[in-house]
Design an enzyme around this catalytic site. Structure first.
Site, PDB file in Angstrom:
ATOM      1  N   CYS A 112       2.486  19.029   9.396  1.00 40.46           N
ATOM      2  CA  CYS A 112       3.619  18.283   8.827  1.00 40.46           C
ATOM      3  C   CYS A 112       3.261  17.446   7.604  1.00 40.46           C
ATOM      4  O   CYS A 112       4.079  17.291   6.705  1.00 40.46           O
ATOM      5  CB  CYS A 112       4.255  17.418   9.902  1.00 40.46           C
ATOM      6  SG  CYS A 112       4.729  18.386  11.330  1.00 40.46           S
ATOM      7  N   HIS A 248       7.667  10.562   8.281  1.00 38.17           N
ATOM      8  CA  HIS A 248       7.957  11.883   8.841  1.00 38.17           C
ATOM      9  C   HIS A 248       9.056  11.744   9.883  1.00 38.17           C
ATOM     10  O   HIS A 248       9.056  10.801  10.678  1.00 38.17           O
ATOM     11  CB  HIS A 248       6.683  12.453   9.471  1.00 38.17           C
ATOM     12  CG  HIS A 248       6.884  13.798  10.105  1.00 38.17           C
ATOM     13  ND1 HIS A 248       7.681  14.775   9.544  1.00 38.17           N
ATOM     14  CD2 HIS A 248       6.395  14.329  11.261  1.00 38.17           C
ATOM     15  CE1 HIS A 248       7.673  15.840  10.319  1.00 38.17           C
ATOM     16  NE2 HIS A 248       6.908  15.599  11.369  1.00 38.17           N
ATOM     17  N   ASN A 278      13.528  17.650  12.967  1.00 31.81           N
ATOM     18  CA  ASN A 278      12.186  17.619  12.383  1.00 31.81           C
ATOM     19  C   ASN A 278      11.969  18.880  11.547  1.00 31.81           C
ATOM     20  O   ASN A 278      11.959  19.982  12.079  1.00 31.81           O
ATOM     21  CB  ASN A 278      11.170  17.540  13.536  1.00 31.81           C
ATOM     22  CG  ASN A 278       9.722  17.550  13.069  1.00 31.81           C
ATOM     23  OD1 ASN A 278       9.432  17.875  11.919  1.00 31.81           O
ATOM     24  ND2 ASN A 278       8.825  17.216  13.966  1.00 31.81           N
TER      25      ASN A 278
HETATM   26  N1  ACO Z   1      16.507  17.701  27.733  1.00 35.94           N
HETATM   27  C1  ACO Z   1      16.417  17.151  28.949  1.00 35.94           C
HETATM   28  N2  ACO Z   1      15.237  16.821  29.508  1.00 35.94           N
HETATM   29  C2  ACO Z   1      14.127  17.071  28.819  1.00 35.94           C
HETATM   30  C3  ACO Z   1      14.155  17.658  27.534  1.00 35.94           C
HETATM   31  C4  ACO Z   1      15.414  17.984  27.009  1.00 35.94           C
HETATM   32  N3  ACO Z   1      15.567  18.539  25.784  1.00 35.94           N
HETATM   33  N4  ACO Z   1      12.885  17.793  27.081  1.00 35.94           N
HETATM   34  C5  ACO Z   1      12.082  17.298  28.041  1.00 35.94           C
HETATM   35  N5  ACO Z   1      12.830  16.880  29.082  1.00 35.94           N
HETATM   36  C6  ACO Z   1      12.394  16.305  30.356  1.00 35.94           C
HETATM   37  C7  ACO Z   1      10.978  16.709  30.717  1.00 35.94           C
HETATM   38  O1  ACO Z   1      10.983  17.993  31.319  1.00 35.94           O
HETATM   39  C8  ACO Z   1      10.599  15.619  31.670  1.00 35.94           C
HETATM   40  O2  ACO Z   1      11.142  15.902  32.929  1.00 35.94           O
HETATM   41  P1  ACO Z   1      10.295  15.623  34.257  1.00 35.94           P
HETATM   42  O3  ACO Z   1      10.076  14.133  34.248  1.00 35.94           O
HETATM   43  O4  ACO Z   1      11.188  16.126  35.325  1.00 35.94           O
HETATM   44  O5  ACO Z   1       9.014  16.383  34.081  1.00 35.94           O
HETATM   45  C9  ACO Z   1      11.340  14.389  31.107  1.00 35.94           C
HETATM   46  O6  ACO Z   1      12.341  14.897  30.231  1.00 35.94           O
HETATM   47  C10 ACO Z   1      10.439  13.451  30.349  1.00 35.94           C
HETATM   48  O7  ACO Z   1       9.615  14.231  29.502  1.00 35.94           O
HETATM   49  P2  ACO Z   1       8.690  13.575  28.418  1.00 35.94           P
HETATM   50  O8  ACO Z   1       7.919  14.644  27.716  1.00 35.94           O
HETATM   51  O9  ACO Z   1       7.938  12.421  29.006  1.00 35.94           O
HETATM   52  O10 ACO Z   1       9.798  12.995  27.438  1.00 35.94           O
HETATM   53  P3  ACO Z   1       9.578  12.055  26.230  1.00 35.94           P
HETATM   54  O11 ACO Z   1      10.398  10.865  26.389  1.00 35.94           O
HETATM   55  O12 ACO Z   1       8.121  11.917  25.888  1.00 35.94           O
HETATM   56  O13 ACO Z   1      10.241  12.904  25.059  1.00 35.94           O
HETATM   57  C11 ACO Z   1       9.541  14.292  23.237  1.00 35.94           C
HETATM   58  C12 ACO Z   1       9.734  14.189  24.745  1.00 35.94           C
HETATM   59  C13 ACO Z   1      10.903  14.078  22.584  1.00 35.94           C
HETATM   60  C14 ACO Z   1       9.018  15.663  22.909  1.00 35.94           C
HETATM   61  C15 ACO Z   1       8.568  13.186  22.783  1.00 35.94           C
HETATM   62  O14 ACO Z   1       7.406  13.230  23.585  1.00 35.94           O
HETATM   63  C16 ACO Z   1       8.157  13.327  21.354  1.00 35.94           C
HETATM   64  O15 ACO Z   1       8.960  13.189  20.451  1.00 35.94           O
HETATM   65  N6  ACO Z   1       6.852  13.545  21.112  1.00 35.94           N
HETATM   66  C17 ACO Z   1       6.332  13.620  19.780  1.00 35.94           C
HETATM   67  C18 ACO Z   1       6.661  14.928  19.209  1.00 35.94           C
HETATM   68  C19 ACO Z   1       6.370  14.917  17.729  1.00 35.94           C
HETATM   69  O16 ACO Z   1       6.412  13.889  17.100  1.00 35.94           O
HETATM   70  N7  ACO Z   1       6.122  16.048  17.157  1.00 35.94           N
HETATM   71  C20 ACO Z   1       5.936  16.027  15.740  1.00 35.94           C
HETATM   72  C21 ACO Z   1       4.693  16.615  15.328  1.00 35.94           C
HETATM   73  S1  ACO Z   1       4.894  18.299  15.172  1.00 35.94           S
HETATM   74  C22 ACO Z   1       5.762  18.589  13.849  1.00 35.94           C
HETATM   75  O17 ACO Z   1       6.291  17.711  13.230  1.00 35.94           O
HETATM   76  C23 ACO Z   1       5.948  20.012  13.450  1.00 35.94           C
END
Ligand code: ACO
Length: 324
Positions: A112, A248, A278
């Site tokens: 990214c 970002h 994103n």
């Molecule tokens: N809808 C509903 N529930 C969901 C979804 C969804 N779309 N996605 C995940 N969940 C669930 C999970 O399965 C999990 O359920 P469980 O507790 O039963 O296992 C629950 O939500 C919590 O999951 P987490 O992964 O802890 O959720 P979190 O609050 O961390 O959010 C997310 C997930 C949005 C991916 C977050 O971790 C995030 O943004 N991480 C950083 C990602 C990033 O910045 N990437 C950028 C770099 S890559 C690039 O830019 C190309």
């Protein structure tokens, strides 16, 4: 010589995928997506629309806004992308050919933060006198490598492109400092296979992007802060000197955490992920263009760009806004 951004152009595909659309085929909800990420919709390339076409369209927008003469003297085309049409030839070569430029060209793979890496390399090429101007593009067709059955990544990504011409600007304007970093020990947390045999143990093979969201989240919150402070220190500035913070666009909670740690008021932060999701390398040029269109960028403003991604990798750059 002062080197900076002479002009920008951007493009997002017409097709929009809303959170409600995801509710039709995934176990997810608009409420979950908005509250956990801040994303409401994203633009998705047509089936036969690939990264090179998105890049072309962003350059066409650049020409519409600034005139064809902005490309005069472009001696290098740099396309930062994680989703090139092919491993080779480079997308940059396709851009060079499409616009008939007399230039070198290469694709840049730094996840990214690739567009900020590209700006920094372009600055060096111009400042050293090797070229007069560079065309630096961030372009992504992330939908082509997204697994639409994986709710934890499918809702995050959108397609788009942004192009900038980097060249000599008026004294006092332009890039003040940059920080480019990578830490390959985090490779397992975000990857997509190409030559599968060479991925680390435990890596997921296949055509889709794999991400350990929680680990990337923790890394992102930390590095947005450290990279910003480091680049400001190199430029002899403090967070209070930042007129516009362009992070970002990955997750609103990551942006909020960075904003709070740096003590920046809301009105100095650009957020576009509600509309675009994103876009990886394209997210920062798209956000910069949005700020320009909204009249939020003025000559002399100190602009801070900061990004993170697979590698794990990061980059930050601070510049004084202003053209030739
Ligand atoms: N809808 C509903 N529930 C969901 C979804 C969804 N779309 N996605 C995940 N969940 C669930 C999970 O399965 C999990 O359920 P469980 O507790 O039963 O296992 C629950 O939500 C919590 O999951 P987490 O992964 O802890 O959720 P979190 O609050 O961390 O959010 C997310 C997930 C949005 C991916 C977050 O971790 C995030 O943004 N991480 C950083 C990602 C990033 O910045 N990437 C950028 C770099 S890559 C690039 O830019 C190309």
């Amino acid at each position: 010589m002062a080197v900076g951004i002479l002009g920008l152009g951007t493009y997002v595909p017409e097709r929009i995928l809303s959170n409600a659309d995801f509710e039709q085929f995934l176990d997810t909800s608009d409420e979950w997506i908005v509250s956990r990420t801040g994303i409401r919709r994203r633009h998705i390339a047509a089936e036969q629309e690939f990264t090179s076409q998105l890049a072309f369209s962003s350059v066409e927008d650049l020409i519409r806004r600034h005139g064809r003469q902005i490309l005069e003297g472009v001696g290098m085309v740099i396309v930062a992308t994680n989703t090139p049409d092919a491993l080779f030839p480079s997308t940059a070569s396709l851009v060079q050919d499409h616009f008939g430029l007399e230039a070198g060209g290469f694709d840049l793979l730094a996840a990214c933060p690739g567009w900020i890496y590209g700006l920094s390399i372009a600055q060096g090429l111009v400042a050293s006198g090797q070229i007069k101007r560079a065309l630096v593009i961030g372009a992504e067709a992330l939908s082509k490598i997204t697994d639409y059955q994986d709710r934890s990544t499918a809702v995050l990504f959108g397609d788009g492109a942004g192009a900038a011409v980097v060249g000599e600007v008026a004294p006092g304007s332009g890039f003040l400092a940059s920080v480019l970093g990578t830490d390959g020990s985090g490779q397992i947390h975000l990857h997509r296979s190409a030559i599968a045999d060479h991925l680390p143990a435990g890596a997921k093979m296949g055509p889709h992007l794999y991400m350990n969201g929680r680990e990337v989240f923790k890394f992102a919150v930390r590095v947005m802060n450290t990279a910003t402070l480091q680049v400001l220190e190199r430029a002899g500035l403090t967070p209070a000197d930042i007129s516009l913070f362009v992070p970002h666009q990955a997750n609103l909670r990551i942006i909020e955490a960075a904003r709070e740690r740096l003590g920046l008021p809301l009105e100095r932060v650009v957020v576009t992920l509600d509309e675009y999701g994103n876009n990886s390398t394209a997210s920062i040029p798209l956000a910069l263009q949005r700020a320009l269109d909204q009249g939020r960028l003025h000559p002399g403003d100190r602009v801070l760009l900061v990004s993170f991604g697979a590698g794990l990798t990061w980059a930050a750059s601070v510049l004084a806004w202003g053209g030739a």
